[in-house]
Scaffold this active site. Structure first.
Site, PDB file in Angstrom:
ATOM      1  N   SER A  46      52.979  67.283 -44.210  1.00  0.00           N
ATOM      2  CA  SER A  46      52.814  66.458 -45.403  1.00  0.00           C
ATOM      3  C   SER A  46      51.646  66.869 -46.302  1.00  0.00           C
ATOM      4  CB  SER A  46      52.662  64.999 -44.975  1.00  0.00           C
ATOM      5  OG  SER A  46      52.233  64.202 -46.022  1.00  0.00           O
ATOM      6  N   TRP A  47      50.410  66.858 -45.752  1.00  0.00           N
ATOM      7  CA  TRP A  47      49.305  67.144 -46.692  1.00  0.00           C
ATOM      8  C   TRP A  47      49.216  68.626 -46.996  1.00  0.00           C
ATOM      9  CZ3 TRP A  47      43.358  66.536 -45.592  1.00  0.00           C
ATOM     10  CH2 TRP A  47      43.000  67.106 -44.386  1.00  0.00           C
ATOM     11  N   GLY A 188      44.576  64.434 -40.009  1.00  0.00           N
ATOM     12  CA  GLY A 188      44.551  65.834 -40.438  1.00  0.00           C
ATOM     13  C   GLY A 188      43.391  66.601 -39.820  1.00  0.00           C
ATOM     14  N   ASP A 190      42.397  66.756 -36.465  1.00  0.00           N
ATOM     15  CA  ASP A 190      42.844  66.316 -35.145  1.00  0.00           C
ATOM     16  C   ASP A 190      41.787  66.141 -34.046  1.00  0.00           C
ATOM     17  OD1 ASP A 190      44.908  67.001 -36.789  1.00  0.00           O
ATOM     18  OD2 ASP A 190      45.873  68.371 -35.410  1.00  0.00           O
ATOM     19  N   ARG A 224      41.857  76.069 -30.143  1.00  0.00           N
ATOM     20  CA  ARG A 224      42.749  74.902 -30.248  1.00  0.00           C
ATOM     21  C   ARG A 224      42.190  73.746 -29.423  1.00  0.00           C
ATOM     22  NH1 ARG A 224      46.513  74.024 -33.843  1.00  0.00           N
ATOM     23  NH2 ARG A 224      47.659  72.855 -32.293  1.00  0.00           N
ATOM     24  N   TYR A 383      38.630  74.589 -33.613  1.00  0.00           N
ATOM     25  CA  TYR A 383      39.405  73.768 -34.537  1.00  0.00           C
ATOM     26  C   TYR A 383      38.530  72.893 -35.451  1.00  0.00           C
ATOM     27  CZ  TYR A 383      44.207  71.966 -35.078  1.00  0.00           C
ATOM     28  OH  TYR A 383      45.448  71.633 -35.519  1.00  0.00           O
ATOM     29  N   GLU A 427      43.406  80.064 -41.168  1.00  0.00           N
ATOM     30  CA  GLU A 427      43.458  78.600 -41.206  1.00  0.00           C
ATOM     31  C   GLU A 427      42.029  78.040 -41.265  1.00  0.00           C
ATOM     32  OE1 GLU A 427      45.247  77.139 -37.639  1.00  0.00           O
ATOM     33  OE2 GLU A 427      45.507  75.101 -38.405  1.00  0.00           O
TER      34      GLU A 427
HETATM   35  C1  9WN Z   1      49.299  68.595 -35.916  1.00  0.00           C
HETATM   36  C2  9WN Z   1      49.496  72.109 -40.303  1.00  0.00           C
HETATM   37  C3  9WN Z   1      48.630  71.090 -39.573  1.00  0.00           C
HETATM   38  C4  9WN Z   1      47.565  70.462 -40.508  1.00  0.00           C
HETATM   39  C5  9WN Z   1      46.532  69.660 -39.745  1.00  0.00           C
HETATM   40  C6  9WN Z   1      45.961  70.537 -38.643  1.00  0.00           C
HETATM   41  C7  9WN Z   1      47.080  71.022 -37.725  1.00  0.00           C
HETATM   42  C8  9WN Z   1      48.857  70.014 -36.269  1.00  0.00           C
HETATM   43  C9  9WN Z   1      48.617  70.791 -34.982  1.00  0.00           C
HETATM   44  O1  9WN Z   1      48.011  71.766 -38.476  1.00  0.00           O
HETATM   45  O2  9WN Z   1      47.677  69.911 -37.080  1.00  0.00           O
HETATM   46  O3  9WN Z   1      49.667  67.905 -37.073  1.00  0.00           O
HETATM   47  O4  9WN Z   1      49.606  71.040 -34.294  1.00  0.00           O
HETATM   48  O5  9WN Z   1      47.490  71.121 -34.660  1.00  0.00           O
HETATM   49  O6  9WN Z   1      44.987  69.847 -37.931  1.00  0.00           O
HETATM   50  O7  9WN Z   1      45.517  69.217 -40.618  1.00  0.00           O
HETATM   51  O8  9WN Z   1      48.197  69.619 -41.432  1.00  0.00           O
HETATM   52  O9  9WN Z   1      48.697  73.055 -40.976  1.00  0.00           O
END
Ligand code: 9WN
Length: 465
Positions: A46-47, A188, A190, A224, A383, A427
């Site tokens: 989404s974001w 977002g 996590d 991670r 992360y 990322e």
């Molecule tokens: C879980 C996609 C997403 C971002 C998040 C980021 C990471 C996912 C994950 O990746 O989250 O939603 O599996 O780690 O933390 O901000 O939207 O880029």
């Protein structure tokens, strides 16, 4: 997607960076939507999509609009915009928990038709900001593009309104002005230390073993979240599924309920963008007053979370009834919400420039680490526990510009461009060495690069021809 050639004069000698950013977005382009990253994140987030639309707006306003349109086609009846729309063609064993795990969400009477399946969480509401960016970009284009953009605004406005209404009602039954999240993924950010105390109180029950596909796509597992974090994430998902993805049931029974200040601040800024959109689409006075009221209530809520000692805003744990004391970039939430008093702004800027954040003497680039190096939960490679994130830098840059802090904003922009030129489209980045971490070719990294290089051209008609 069409490849756009920009005049050299707007690219400040960074043509290679702009070309690479276009390539990353086009490699990750799945037709009407963009995967967040080629292997680690093969779905629509989404974001991420909102940031991607901000970048795409400089290449092709029609395609940028389509990015949001595709996401909002999976909006729930409650107004919720799901945090993931699962790509039915994603390779097997590429992401966990995937569509099969979340398919239960489709059983909810509020869910959209499936497949494609969605998760039943949400993420920060950057979308109205992105929709407005598309409109601004279309202002420098030919008449057909402008007509299409206004039609897009007319189409997306009621959906954005429903999305914000969902956040201020279902997610704030207390009318505090602050949005509640029931999973760290919704923030977002996590595995940020923001959530450590609230997560520590979650007792993980009986669970079957699960795969960590994410670890296949990074060089080192330390990049991670740790297993203990993942156990809790999946346990919370299990409880959400058990509650039938029903908002009220989750609110009553869930062990993790937190007021998220960064998400709430983004909602304030997004409500301001929505007000501008309301103006363009000639929405009723009643609706404009409503949106204005939401923004005001959000600012008041954030004010109550200000911590004088830390000079930061703190999240609030509803279950424990106390603030979550952690020094992270989320604490700059009032800067993102905007319209702060001169004293509050000075306190925020002082903190941002201090050795706790962008002024730390060991940093490779003077950009704020996601968690302060002075915080006990800091980890430079893990992360959201320390690395620098381009999207966060974009949010701060954009907020500083809105606060009239053009000089500081420009310093962030230049350092962030230098970082990505030198270290790649990662990322996130190790803050002391600049080492690229997480996924390569991350879509939103490419998108913010394009906005950093090209947003000035929005104000100079004809430049982005
Ligand atoms: C879980 C996609 C997403 C971002 C998040 C980021 C990471 C996912 C994950 O990746 O989250 O939603 O599996 O780690 O933390 O901000 O939207 O880029």
């Amino acid at each position: 997607m069409q490849v756009k050639i920009f005049p050299r004069s707007v690219l400040e000698g960074r043509e290679g960076l702009a070309v690479r950013a276009q390539e990353v977005l086009s490699q990750n382009d799945m037709g009407g939507w963009t995967r967040a990253a080629p292997t680690l994140y093969p779905h629509q987030w989404s974001w991420d999509s909102a940031f991607i639309a901000v970048g795409l707006a400089h290449l092709d306003t029609r395609r940028a609009a389509q990015e949001l349109r595709t996401l909002f086609a999976h909006q729930w009846k409650t107004g919720k915009v799901p945090h993931i729309v699962f790509n039915p063609k994603a390779p097997p064993h590429s992401y966990y928990p995937g569509a099969d795990h979340w398919a239960c969400a489709a059983a909810s009477p509020d869910a959209p038709p499936a497949p494609p399946y969605t998760s039943c969480l949400c993420q920060p509401p950057v979308h109205a900001i992105a929709a407005l960016r598309i409109w601004e970009a279309a202002g420098g284009e030919h008449e057909k593009a402008r007509t299409e953009a206004i039609n897009f605004l007319r189409e997306i406005y009621p959906r954005l309104l429903a999305w914000h209404r969902y956040l201020v009602t279902f997610r704030d039954p207390e009318h505090s002005g602050l949005v509640t999240i029931y999973h760290p993924w919704a923030s977002g950010t996590d595995n940020s230390p923001r959530w450590d105390d609230a997560l520590a109180a979650v007792e993980v029950g009986e669970m079957s073993t699960y795969p960590r596909y994410d670890l296949q796509n990074v060089d080192d597992p330390s990049e991670r979240p740790a297993s203990a974090d993942y156990d809790r994430y999946l346990w919370l998902v299990k409880l959400i599924k058990r509650a039938g993805c029903d908002e009220r049931a989750i609110y009553r029974s869930h062990p993790f309920l937190v007021k998220d200040v960064l998400l709430s601040a983004i909602l304030v800024a997004a409500n301001e963008a929505l007000l501008e959109i309301a103006e363009v689409v000639e929405a009723s006075d009643e609706e404009r007053d409503l949106i204005d009221g939401w923004a005001g209530r959000g600012r008041q809520g954030l004010e109550k979370c200000w911590d004088e000692k830390l000079n930061l805003c703190l999240d609030y744990d509803l279950r424990a009834g106390r603030p979550l004391r952690a020094r992270t970039v989320a604490g700059f939430a009032p800067l993102v919400a905007g319209r702060q008093s001169p004293e509050r702004l000075a306190a925020l800027l002082g903190e941002l420039d201090s050795t706790a954040f962008a002024g730390h003497p060991g940093l490779r680039w003077p950009l704020p680490p996601s968690t302060s190096p002075n915080e006990t939960g800091f980890h430079p490679r893990s992360y959201w526990r320390g690395p620098t994130w381009p999207v966060v830098n974009w949010l701060l840059w954009w907020s500083l510009l809105r606060a009239g802090e053009a000089g500081r904003a420009e310093r962030i922009r230049r350092s962030a461009l230098d970082q990505i030129s030198s270290d790649g489209f990662a990322e996130y980045f190790e803050p002391f060495t600049g080492e690229p971490l997480g996924s390569n070719s991350q879509s939103w990294t490419a998108a913010v690069i394009l906005d950093w290089l090209l947003s000035d051209s929005l104000r100079e008609p004809g430049m982005a021809a």
